[in-house]
Scaffold this motif. Structure first.
Motif, PDB file in Angstrom:
ATOM      1  N   TYR A   7      34.591  33.487  45.847  1.00  0.00           N
ATOM      2  CA  TYR A   7      34.015  34.728  46.367  1.00  0.00           C
ATOM      3  C   TYR A   7      34.009  35.826  45.297  1.00  0.00           C
ATOM      4  O   TYR A   7      33.032  36.566  45.163  1.00  0.00           O
ATOM      5  N   SER A   8      35.080  35.924  44.524  1.00  0.00           N
ATOM      6  CA  SER A   8      35.130  36.938  43.471  1.00  0.00           C
ATOM      7  C   SER A   8      34.146  36.627  42.353  1.00  0.00           C
ATOM      8  O   SER A   8      33.685  37.548  41.658  1.00  0.00           O
ATOM      9  N   SER A   9      33.794  35.340  42.175  1.00  0.00           N
ATOM     10  CA  SER A   9      32.842  34.966  41.129  1.00  0.00           C
ATOM     11  C   SER A   9      31.421  35.390  41.468  1.00  0.00           C
ATOM     12  O   SER A   9      30.553  35.403  40.590  1.00  0.00           O
ATOM     13  N   LEU A  10      31.170  35.729  42.743  1.00  0.00           N
ATOM     14  CA  LEU A  10      29.827  36.167  43.124  1.00  0.00           C
ATOM     15  C   LEU A  10      29.426  37.448  42.403  1.00  0.00           C
ATOM     16  O   LEU A  10      28.237  37.699  42.181  1.00  0.00           O
ATOM     17  N   LYS A  11      30.413  38.254  42.016  1.00  0.00           N
ATOM     18  CA  LYS A  11      30.101  39.524  41.345  1.00  0.00           C
ATOM     19  C   LYS A  11      29.581  39.297  39.933  1.00  0.00           C
ATOM     20  O   LYS A  11      28.755  40.061  39.440  1.00  0.00           O
ATOM     21  N   THR A  12      30.102  38.259  39.269  1.00  0.00           N
ATOM     22  CA  THR A  12      29.691  37.980  37.891  1.00  0.00           C
ATOM     23  C   THR A  12      28.737  36.799  37.788  1.00  0.00           C
ATOM     24  O   THR A  12      28.209  36.528  36.716  1.00  0.00           O
ATOM     25  N   GLY A  13      28.530  36.090  38.894  1.00  0.00           N
ATOM     26  CA  GLY A  13      27.657  34.928  38.887  1.00  0.00           C
ATOM     27  C   GLY A  13      28.446  33.633  38.919  1.00  0.00           C
ATOM     28  O   GLY A  13      29.423  33.469  38.193  1.00  0.00           O
TER      29      GLY A  13
ATOM     30  N   THR B  85      42.517  36.697  52.053  1.00  0.00           N
ATOM     31  CA  THR B  85      42.188  37.989  51.461  1.00  0.00           C
ATOM     32  C   THR B  85      43.317  38.995  51.657  1.00  0.00           C
ATOM     33  O   THR B  85      43.632  39.787  50.755  1.00  0.00           O
TER      34      THR B  85
END
Length: 261
Positions: free
Chosen positions: A217-223, A202
């Motif tokens: 981890y960044s994909s958690l925001k969009t699913g 990070t």
């Protein structure tokens, strides 16, 4: 009492392996969601290999992990052999220094390294990721190798010299074969630690050097997409194959040693 112990053991195993089973099952889920199961499909595996961004992060993580594991194992084996032969004062202090990064919170190390690289105007990328992951992986590899190096006969160098071996031949023909299982274990541990690292990544990843954990981890925001489950299933399969290969190799070596004795 035995039934209670057996029940607890089964519950622990279910708790540990249920998420792994869920990842594999949902990687074939035609519904494209983890809320319901609607038949089997291989579409998500096809989408996985067509996802250029995801495959790029996978390559970045693999490259960083291989370099980190190799460098950590190489430095670790030299430090382990040196400490095994060292009989002077301050040995405890050296051991404490090598283990210190395991005690300090990783987020503190990440912030400190980012400050150093920023002050030195070092661009963030693969090199900074490798250096950051080494801070975490090197102590693990060294401690694994030190435990095996400490069990070696201290008279091995003198015996090898009497037989005409140079220092390099002593290392390659005597030390390394004896330490090979520990080297493999240290390499795999360092690889896994680096590949799954997210805290150091990070702080130390730059443009074009995003690792797979950061991408997920960044994909958690969009699913999360079903392709992530497919990738997880493939990584689990690869890990299982590696573990089996290492186990078979070790078993063969044990059988050969037992027959020779």
């Amino acid at each position: 009492m035995d039934r209670i112990v057996n029940g607890i053991a089964r519950a622990v195993f279910i708790f540990l392996y249920l998420p792994i089973a869920a990842v594999i099952i949902y990687s074939f889920n035609a519904a494209g969601t983890n809320t319901r199961f609607d038949g089997l499909t291989l579409q998500w595996y096809v989408d996985l290999f067509q996802d250029g961004a995801l495959m790029q992060t996978l390559r970045t993580s693999a490259i960083v992990a291989v370099i980190t594991a190799t460098v950590a194992s190489a430095i670790g084996i030299m430090f382990a052999l040196g400490m095994a032969r060292y009989r002077g004062r301050g040995k405890g202090a050296l051991l404490a220094l090598i283990a210190l990064p395991l005690i300090v919170p990783e987020i503190v190390l990440g912030v400190a390294l980012l400050s150093v690289f920023s002050s030195a105007k070092v661009p963030l990328g693969i090199a900074t990721l490798v250096l950051g992951h080494l801070v975490v992986s090197l102590p693990l590899a060294t401690l694994v190798l030190m435990s095996s190096a400490a069990m070696l006969d201290p008279s091995l160098p003198e015996a090898a010299t009497d037989l005409g071996c140079t220092p390099w031949q002593t290392f390659t023909r005597v030390y390394f074969p004896l330490l090979r299982p520990a080297v493999v274990a240290a390499w795999l541990l360092s690889f896994t630690t680096s590949f799954s690292n997210i805290v150091m990544s990070t702080f130390l990843s730059g443009v074009g050097s995003t690792t797979l954990p950061l991408k997920i981890y960044s994909s958690l925001k969009t699913g999360l997409t079903p392709s992530i489950n497919a990738l997880g299933a493939l990584l689990i399969l690869l890990t299982l194959v590696i573990v089996l290969l290492v186990g078979v190799t070790q078993m063969r070596r044990i059988l050969v040693d037992s027959r020779s004795n």
